[in-house]
Design a protein around this motif. Structure first.
Motif, mmCIF file in Angstrom:
data_model
loop_
_atom_site.group_PDB
_atom_site.id
_atom_site.type_symbol
_atom_site.label_atom_id
_atom_site.label_comp_id
_atom_site.label_asym_id
_atom_site.label_seq_id
_atom_site.Cartn_x
_atom_site.Cartn_y
_atom_site.Cartn_z
ATOM 1 N N LYS A 1 43.636 14.623 71.502
ATOM 2 C CA LYS A 1 42.319 15.231 71.701
ATOM 3 C C LYS A 1 41.436 14.318 72.521
ATOM 4 N N GLU A 2 40.383 14.901 73.064
ATOM 5 C CA GLU A 2 39.444 14.124 73.869
ATOM 6 C C GLU A 2 38.925 12.914 73.095
ATOM 7 N N LYS A 3 38.859 11.785 73.782
ATOM 8 C CA LYS A 3 38.319 10.532 73.259
ATOM 9 C C LYS A 3 39.191 9.902 72.169
ATOM 10 N N TRP A 4 40.377 10.475 71.935
ATOM 11 C CA TRP A 4 41.260 9.928 70.918
ATOM 12 C C TRP A 4 42.195 8.890 71.533
ATOM 13 N N ASP A 5 42.415 7.793 70.793
ATOM 14 C CA ASP A 5 43.460 6.827 71.137
ATOM 15 C C ASP A 5 44.514 6.940 70.037
ATOM 16 N N VAL A 6 45.616 7.595 70.365
ATOM 17 C CA VAL A 6 46.648 7.900 69.373
ATOM 18 C C VAL A 6 47.724 6.818 69.409
ATOM 19 N N THR A 7 48.104 6.319 68.246
ATOM 20 C CA THR A 7 49.188 5.348 68.121
ATOM 21 C C THR A 7 50.177 5.854 67.087
ATOM 22 N N ILE A 8 51.475 5.891 67.450
ATOM 23 C CA ILE A 8 52.504 6.345 66.517
ATOM 24 C C ILE A 8 53.649 5.344 66.503
ATOM 25 N N GLY A 9 54.366 5.315 65.400
ATOM 26 C CA GLY A 9 55.586 4.527 65.304
ATOM 27 C C GLY A 9 56.788 5.445 65.361
ATOM 28 N N TRP A 10 57.818 5.033 66.085
ATOM 29 C CA TRP A 10 58.993 5.871 66.285
ATOM 30 C C TRP A 10 60.240 5.063 65.971
ATOM 31 N N ASP A 11 60.871 5.368 64.836
ATOM 32 C CA ASP A 11 62.158 4.775 64.486
ATOM 33 C C ASP A 11 63.235 5.642 65.127
ATOM 34 N N MET A 12 63.827 5.173 66.213
ATOM 35 C CA MET A 12 64.729 5.993 67.012
ATOM 36 C C MET A 12 66.083 6.204 66.351
ATOM 37 N N SER A 13 66.372 5.485 65.289
ATOM 38 C CA SER A 13 67.652 5.647 64.592
ATOM 39 C C SER A 13 67.490 6.332 63.240
ATOM 40 N N GLU A 14 66.297 6.838 62.950
ATOM 41 C CA GLU A 14 66.026 7.412 61.630
ATOM 42 C C GLU A 14 66.840 8.666 61.371
ATOM 43 N N LEU A 15 66.990 9.532 62.389
ATOM 44 C CA LEU A 15 67.678 10.805 62.221
ATOM 45 C C LEU A 15 68.872 10.894 63.159
ATOM 46 N N PRO A 16 69.942 11.607 62.763
ATOM 47 C CA PRO A 16 71.054 11.837 63.691
ATOM 48 C C PRO A 16 70.618 12.745 64.834
ATOM 49 N N GLY A 17 71.382 12.742 65.904
ATOM 50 C CA GLY A 17 70.992 13.475 67.104
ATOM 51 C C GLY A 17 70.783 14.957 66.893
ATOM 52 N N ASN A 18 71.535 15.587 65.985
ATOM 53 C CA ASN A 18 71.404 17.030 65.782
ATOM 54 C C ASN A 18 70.172 17.417 64.973
ATOM 55 N N ARG A 19 69.432 16.422 64.443
ATOM 56 C CA ARG A 19 68.235 16.725 63.639
ATOM 57 C C ARG A 19 66.958 16.173 64.266
ATOM 58 N N GLN A 20 67.029 15.717 65.493
ATOM 59 C CA GLN A 20 65.862 15.079 66.107
ATOM 60 C C GLN A 20 64.940 16.064 66.825
ATOM 61 N N LYS A 21 65.500 16.949 67.587
ATOM 62 C CA LYS A 21 64.674 17.789 68.458
ATOM 63 C C LYS A 21 63.863 18.792 67.645
ATOM 64 N N PRO A 22 62.536 18.830 67.828
ATOM 65 C CA PRO A 22 61.707 19.790 67.087
ATOM 66 C C PRO A 22 62.121 21.230 67.385
ATOM 67 N N MET A 23 62.110 22.067 66.361
ATOM 68 C CA MET A 23 62.525 23.452 66.531
ATOM 69 C C MET A 23 61.602 24.200 67.494
ATOM 70 N N ASP A 24 60.333 23.769 67.605
ATOM 71 C CA ASP A 24 59.386 24.442 68.504
ATOM 72 C C ASP A 24 59.871 24.435 69.951
ATOM 73 N N ILE A 25 60.598 23.397 70.353
ATOM 74 C CA ILE A 25 61.031 23.300 71.737
ATOM 75 C C ILE A 25 62.548 23.414 71.867
ATOM 76 N N THR A 26 63.224 23.825 70.794
ATOM 77 C CA THR A 26 64.669 24.058 70.859
ATOM 78 C C THR A 26 64.913 25.472 71.364
ATOM 79 N N LYS A 27 65.638 25.598 72.457
ATOM 80 C CA LYS A 27 65.873 26.918 73.049
ATOM 81 C C LYS A 27 66.954 27.687 72.297
ATOM 82 N N GLN A 28 68.021 26.996 71.888
ATOM 83 C CA GLN A 28 69.112 27.646 71.165
ATOM 84 C C GLN A 28 68.740 27.761 69.685
#
Length: 623
Positions: free
Chosen positions: A569-596
């Motif tokens: 959002k406007e004027k927001w400074d967003v900081t997130i942590g991302w553990d790239m090994s937390e989930l297996p590859g088949n469970r990472q992609k959000p369903m909102d942007i999954t085409k299949q």
């Protein structure tokens, strides 16, 4: 008075009354199998849903007739081998469509039947999309050449979630592969086939486990929890990342002369060198300005001489490197005739008509006493200038010319910035884009919240045909800092040091891209909105994602998705942590942007319970 409603619905799925040979029978020699049901049935999409393992080189014959399914295996039966025929959810009753559920018939040609199962998921290595319908198989032969020389030992197909279950597996050690089998030989034999491989071996096993099912009274209250014991087969978490290798065979796709002043030549793949052109009815030496892509797979020859432009047929010999039947690059020469879509005569007629129409307009203006011209002006050169009225501070202005330039007068280009109520000259630089003959970038120090005016005098640009540009003026406002958000991503859980992080506004829409430094990736001047994150390990440091190569033993560069959406959002400074090994590859992609999307499981509709509720009576389901 009323009409009878036909009574209770048939909500009972088909039941098997017998099989020949018996299900899970041993020492079987017959290649004809019959499965009998208690009612008329139908088999949906058998060619895709029914999978026979071990795979059959000659397709089995599967028929339905009334209350029976008959299968005839055309291949000879292997000794001491467990066979499985997986029907998935293809069987349902004929009238009401009640699904029987997943069903697998099995038998053995030996003394024992193998019952182990292995399961997992197949995803697209480039975007982690589940891959539906791809073949997944096992090899007991752990050699790297097995995948290209012998058919898969046991197979299954993925469902709409990319999930697979390979059944009837014997104890032992295996390797798992995925294959989009274009030629039906159950081995990797064509470059165009999508594949996945894993160098890790697997050993199937099983053990007792408990499954918990929750029965809901309504959307808020739990009625009961049922715990059921079952046999859990391992491994059940195999993840295969499938990829396609670039088709490197080089051949000439087409040549075209869409407009008289240029010849386009298109190849299937690039080369280190440009082709050699020898004119047959004209002198090709110094006749062209050559525009080429970086890999020399698309080449445009701009004709400099207007006499050649007006020539309807240009014949030339084109010598280039092409791939022969053995897969080796060899020199090849083609004789080509380049003919424009519109002949010189037709172009002259068209110009004459345009002149006559223009002349009529001038005559009308003259009679009305309005300003008019006596000489028709030539068509101007019209550059494509991407100067939007609103500009981000980290963007620049792109300029693309319709044809190669003979002259560019930067002194005729002016950039002004407004401070308070006064306009001042601003410094800028016009740079050609490397590797693009007709593309330029106008760079400047775009300050947030400042208005700019880009003004280009007439005749600032002139192309090789003598066409000059008209005057141009555009007002540009650089958006203020308060209109943006910023995003900082702290990365953990990866051993890769070269990580490219991409900010997405949808499934594949890359808004910004940056290289992670010190375990952190920063995005500035982010427009308010909903975003997603994707990252890939840039192993070779070229800044782009690269696919794999089975023959070279190279896996595709690893792609990872942040599993949640991000609100900026406007004027927001967003900081997130991302553990790239937390989930297996088949469970990472959000369903909102999954085409299949996963298909809805076929379930019993239980319409009798709804009917009883409407009638105000109790419905007791028959056993």
């Amino acid at each position: 008075m009323g009409q009878p409603d036909g009574g209770w619905y048939d909500d009972t799925p088909p039941r098997i009354t017998g099989t020949s040979p018996k299900d899970k029978a041993t020492n079987v020699t017959a290649r004809k199998i019959h499965i009998y049901f208690d009612e008329y049935i139908k088999l949906e999409d058998a060619s895709n849903k029914v999978v026979v393992s071990p795979p059959q080189v000659e397709m089995p014959e599967i028929k339905t007739a009334g209350k029976e399914i008959s299968i005839e295996l055309k291949d000879s039966l292997r000794p001491d081998m467990t066979y499985t025929i997986d029907f998935s959810d293809a069987i349902s009753d004929n009238n009401e469509g009640n699904p029987m559920g997943n069903y697998t018939y099995s038998f053995s040609t030996g003394e024992r039947i193998d019952t182990f199962e292995v399961s997992g998921n197949v995803i697209d290595a480039s975007n982690l999309e589940p891959i539906k319908g791809i073949l997944v198989g096992l090899y007991a032969n752990l050699s790297d050449t097995a995948f290209t020389t012998t058919p898969l030992l046991r197979v299954a197909r993925t469902d709409s979630r990319g999930h697979f279950v390979i059944k009837g597996v014997a104890p032992g050690t295996y390797r798992a592969y995925a294959l989009q089998d274009a030629d039906g030989n159950y081995m990797y034999s064509q470059k165009s086939e999508m594949v996945a491989f894993n160098t890790d071996s697997i050993s199937p096993s099983c053990g007792p486990d408990i499954r918990q099912d929750t029965i809901w009274r309504d959307s808020l209250r739990i009625d009961s929890i049922i715990r059921t014991g079952y046999t859990h087969f391992y491994p059940d978490d195999i993840v295969l990342r499938a990829f396609s290798v670039p088709l490197t065979d080089r051949y000439l796709i087409k040549t075209e002369r869409q407009s008289p002043e240029k010849i386009g030549i298109y190849f299937s793949y690039g080369s280190d060198t440009l082709p050699a052109m020898r004119g047959l009815n004209f002198d090709a030496e110094k006749a062209f300005i050559v525009e080429s892509t970086e890999k020399h797979d698309t080449i445009t020859y701009w004709i400099k001489d207007t006499a050649l432009v007006n020539k309807d047929t240009l014949q030339f010999a084109l010598t280039y490197m092409m791939t022969d039947t053995a897969g080796v690059l060899v020199s090849n020469t083609d004789t080509i005739s380049a003919v424009p879509r519109m002949s010189y005569e037709k172009r002259m007629k068209q110009r004459q008509k345009e002149f006559e129409d223009w002349q009529k307009e001038q005559e009308k203006a003259k009679k009305k006493g309005e300003p008019y011209d006596s000489v028709m002006p030539p068509a101007p050169l019209v550059p494509k200038i991407s100067a939007d009225t609103s500009l981000d501070p980290d963007r620049n202005i792109a300029i693309e010319m319709p044809s190669p330039l003979a002259r560019c007068d930067t002194a005729a280009i002016h950039l002004y910035s407004k401070h308070d109520t006064l306009w001042y000259r601003s410094r800028f630089e016009l740079r050609p884009v490397p590797g693009k003959l007709r593309a330029y970038t106008l760079l400047a120090e775009w300050r947030p919240g400042i208005e700019y005016s880009l003004e280009i005098d007439s005749a600032a640009f002139e192309d090789i045909y003598g066409l000059v540009s008209n005057a141009y003026k555009a007002g540009i406002r650089v958006r203020a800092m308060d209109e943006y958000s910023s995003l900082t991503v702290n990365l953990t859980g990866t051993a890769d040091t070269a990580i490219i992080v991409q900010l997405l506004n949808g499934a594949d829409g890359v808004v910004k891209q940056t290289k992670a430094s010190g375990g952190s990736a920063e995005f500035f001047y982010v427009n308010p909105g909903t975003y997603y994150l994707r990252a890939f390990a840039d192993t070779n440091g070229n800044g782009t994602w690269d696919t794999g190569d089975y023959h070279a033993g190279r896996q595709p560069e690893t792609v990872t998705y942040y599993p949640k959406k991000i609100e900026c959002k406007e004027k927001w400074d967003v900081t997130i942590g991302w553990d790239m090994s937390e989930l297996p590859g088949n469970r990472q992609k959000p369903m909102d942007i999954t085409k299949q999307k996963p298909e809805q499981e076929r379930k019993l509709r239980n319409r009798n319970a709804d009917r009883a509720r409407n009638l105000g009576i109790e419905y007791i389901k028959p056993n």
